[in-house]
Design an enzyme around this catalytic site. Sequence first.
Site, PDB file in Angstrom:
ATOM      1  N   CYS A 337     -23.108   8.682  -9.602  1.00  0.00           N
ATOM      2  CA  CYS A 337     -22.131   8.268 -11.284  1.00  0.00           C
ATOM      3  C   CYS A 337     -23.407   7.237 -12.016  1.00  0.00           C
ATOM      4  CB  CYS A 337     -21.211   7.792 -11.283  1.00  0.00           C
ATOM      5  SG  CYS A 337     -20.160   8.341  -9.590  1.00  0.00           S
ATOM      6  N   ARG A 366     -24.508  10.127   3.053  1.00  0.00           N
ATOM      7  CA  ARG A 366     -23.202   9.440   3.555  1.00  0.00           C
ATOM      8  C   ARG A 366     -23.651   8.683   4.186  1.00  0.00           C
ATOM      9  NH1 ARG A 366     -18.950  10.421  -0.798  1.00  0.00           N
ATOM     10  NH2 ARG A 366     -19.828  10.061  -2.958  1.00  0.00           N
ATOM     11  N   GLN A 384     -23.064  17.226  -4.797  1.00  0.00           N
ATOM     12  CA  GLN A 384     -21.935  17.551  -5.154  1.00  0.00           C
ATOM     13  C   GLN A 384     -22.518  18.223  -6.278  1.00  0.00           C
ATOM     14  OE1 GLN A 384     -21.403  13.188  -6.056  1.00  0.00           O
ATOM     15  NE2 GLN A 384     -19.698  13.724  -4.967  1.00  0.00           N
ATOM     16  N   ASP A 386     -21.927  17.717  -9.199  1.00  0.00           N
ATOM     17  CA  ASP A 386     -21.158  16.669 -10.424  1.00  0.00           C
ATOM     18  C   ASP A 386     -21.406  16.223 -11.912  1.00  0.00           C
ATOM     19  OD1 ASP A 386     -19.786  14.332  -9.989  1.00  0.00           O
ATOM     20  OD2 ASP A 386     -21.596  13.127  -9.052  1.00  0.00           O
ATOM     21  N   HIS A 388     -20.819  13.462 -14.995  1.00  0.00           N
ATOM     22  CA  HIS A 388     -19.878  12.903 -15.653  1.00  0.00           C
ATOM     23  C   HIS A 388     -19.732  12.797 -17.436  1.00  0.00           C
ATOM     24  CE1 HIS A 388     -21.477  11.437 -12.152  1.00  0.00           C
ATOM     25  NE2 HIS A 388     -20.167  10.845 -11.796  1.00  0.00           N
ATOM     26  N   LYS A 472      -6.361   9.376 -11.677  1.00  0.00           N
ATOM     27  CA  LYS A 472      -6.985  10.583 -11.363  1.00  0.00           C
ATOM     28  C   LYS A 472      -6.152  11.750 -10.474  1.00  0.00           C
ATOM     29  CE  LYS A 472      -7.130   9.998  -6.192  1.00  0.00           C
ATOM     30  NZ  LYS A 472      -7.740  10.666  -5.273  1.00  0.00           N
ATOM     31  N   HIS A 518     -15.184  11.196 -13.942  1.00  0.00           N
ATOM     32  CA  HIS A 518     -16.568  12.322 -13.508  1.00  0.00           C
ATOM     33  C   HIS A 518     -15.418  13.347 -12.789  1.00  0.00           C
ATOM     34  CE1 HIS A 518     -17.593   8.013 -11.610  1.00  0.00           C
ATOM     35  NE2 HIS A 518     -15.921   7.289 -12.252  1.00  0.00           N
TER      36      HIS A 518
HETATM   37 ZN   LIG Z   1     -19.084  10.069 -10.467  1.00  0.00          ZN
END
Ligand SMILES: [Zn+2]
Length: 647
Positions: A337, A366, A384, A386, A388, A472, A518
Amino acid sequence: MINITLPDGSVRQFEAGVTPIGVAQDISEGFARNVISAKFNDTKVETTTPLRTDGDLTLYTWRDKEGKEAFWHSTSHVLAQALEQLYPGVKLTIGPAIENGFYYDVDLGHQVISDKDFKKIEDKMLEIARGKHEFKMRSSTKAEALDFYKSQNNEFKVELIENLEDGTITFCDHDTFTDLCRGGHIPNTGIIKAVKIMSVAGAYWRGDENKPQLTRVYGTSFPKQKELKEYLALIEEAKKRDHRKLGKELELFTFSQKVGQGLPLWLPKGAALRERLENFLKAAQKKAGYEMVVSPHIGSKELYVTSGHYAKYGEDSFQPITTPKEDEEFLLKPMNCPHHCEIYNTKPYSYKDLPKRFAEFGTVYRYEQSGELHGLSRVRGFTQDDAHIFCTPDQLDQEFKNVIDLSLYVLGSLGFEAFTAQVSVRDPENPDKYIGEVENWEKAENAIISAVKDKGLDYVIEEGEAAFYGPKLDFMVKDALGRSWQLGTIQVDYNLPERFDLNYKGSDNELHRPVMIHRAPFGSMERFIALLLEHTGGNFPLWLNPEQVMILSISEKYEKYAQNVLNLLENHEIRALVDNRNETIGKKIREAEMKKYPYMIIVGEQEAEKGTISVRKHGQQDLGSITIEQFVDLVKSEINSTLKQFN
Ligand SMILES: [Zn+2]
Ligand SMILES: [Zn+2]
């Protein structure tokens, strides 16, 4: 008289001293027979506890989580009694209910329990259970309780009691057995009809490796023999479907100690599978107006100080990397992000330019403790899917619906049909916990709730589960074995646009903050493939399988024909391989079964002469001899029935 309020809001009047089971009988005799535990004003009570004040009563049966907990907690007392009888001098410590059963930690002295003893323990437990002994709570003074366990030389229970307040100490008695206990039992042992000792393991007293080592006996129990059988069958099936086992058999991924723990290595077939999944999502995302971006695997420490990530997780992350000369500090990227915020920040936007939707298959790192690592589902480096979305508050409603559509398309194409949407909103009692304007929060929460309603989703609202920076939605997916997985989070964020000073020019010509969403429908490629393996048992949807057809020639003589078949299939974009090895056809078929190719084509003399093929579908009977054109139609229609176009 007292007023008892039931969960449906109805109120019934009883004489003071009525028991939960008495209330159940008042509702219906049939229901009362199934009630095994109860909660009164947020406290666990026995089904025989006299109720003396007005209050809220919830009655539980085996179907309820709380009912199972009471059932397994009670069975742990029966296990302890059986162990006392079978292993003289055994010292009891603690024995809680856990997910799917219970355990008891005991000090066996010089005695040991092995697999061979399980049957003996189970038989003893069932013998006790058949006595239909009632569980009865009894209060004790601290002095009495200490005397009791000191006389048994049980230093563990003595230590537990020493930490309790006098006046709060209770025991539970059944048959000739007694145990220190806070309560929450089923009415009697007779309800326990099936027990199974699952395993034994070592465990330290109070989880401290400097303290004595105990033996932990794991067990489970059920009100019906049939339910135990079903449970054991499910465990067997889960073992067969364990993604770590299937990943090896299907040659998808591996781990190497040299490379490092929790860092998966994708083998060619696994990499092909991932690529197919990525391309599938990329195609849908392109239609949905996303733009792909790419960001590096590390980022300046300052980036994560700005995002707030460093303050929150810095201590528990991989530690910063420093450069040899300039003494700069970098972190392994834990999330994409902040990078995407900086991509947004490269130019000014007007409200007419929004929404911007930046997508990336971004690999993040991580730190997880080595003991927490588990196959692909818990790793230290993962990718991910991912994206945004940066939009105006007015666009949030529509954007959220679009993301739900995309997530539903993904789940549907991969054969997931059972799921619920979990909506996490603010805790109404703690409004100060959250950043951002109240008005925006209301807008966002309403947008999510109206979107799930609009889409006809089965949903639950969890108050107080929102992150401090925004509400969320999570898709909770049930796999083929009925286990729940959290997938596809969609998170609204008011925090990062603030921290990165993101803005756009509104129709009023003033600068405003965009809202950020996200989202990751798969979550991560690693965890999703783990789930997909366990859900399908390795039998991937045909469209996804990197190798859809294995062509087996009966002997080398038909190699050329096999090659012709392969070429024809490839012309139709069907992915196939030929097994031309000089092996018996029986062996080739068995191996192809193991590798779970969705279709097998067998070619020999007859087929070569007639220009046909013999087809077997994985896990099913022979489909017989058909033409290649018929086979192509079959494959295409199977693919089209699961993989629709995303609109
Ligand atoms: Zn994010
Ligand atoms: Zn108990």
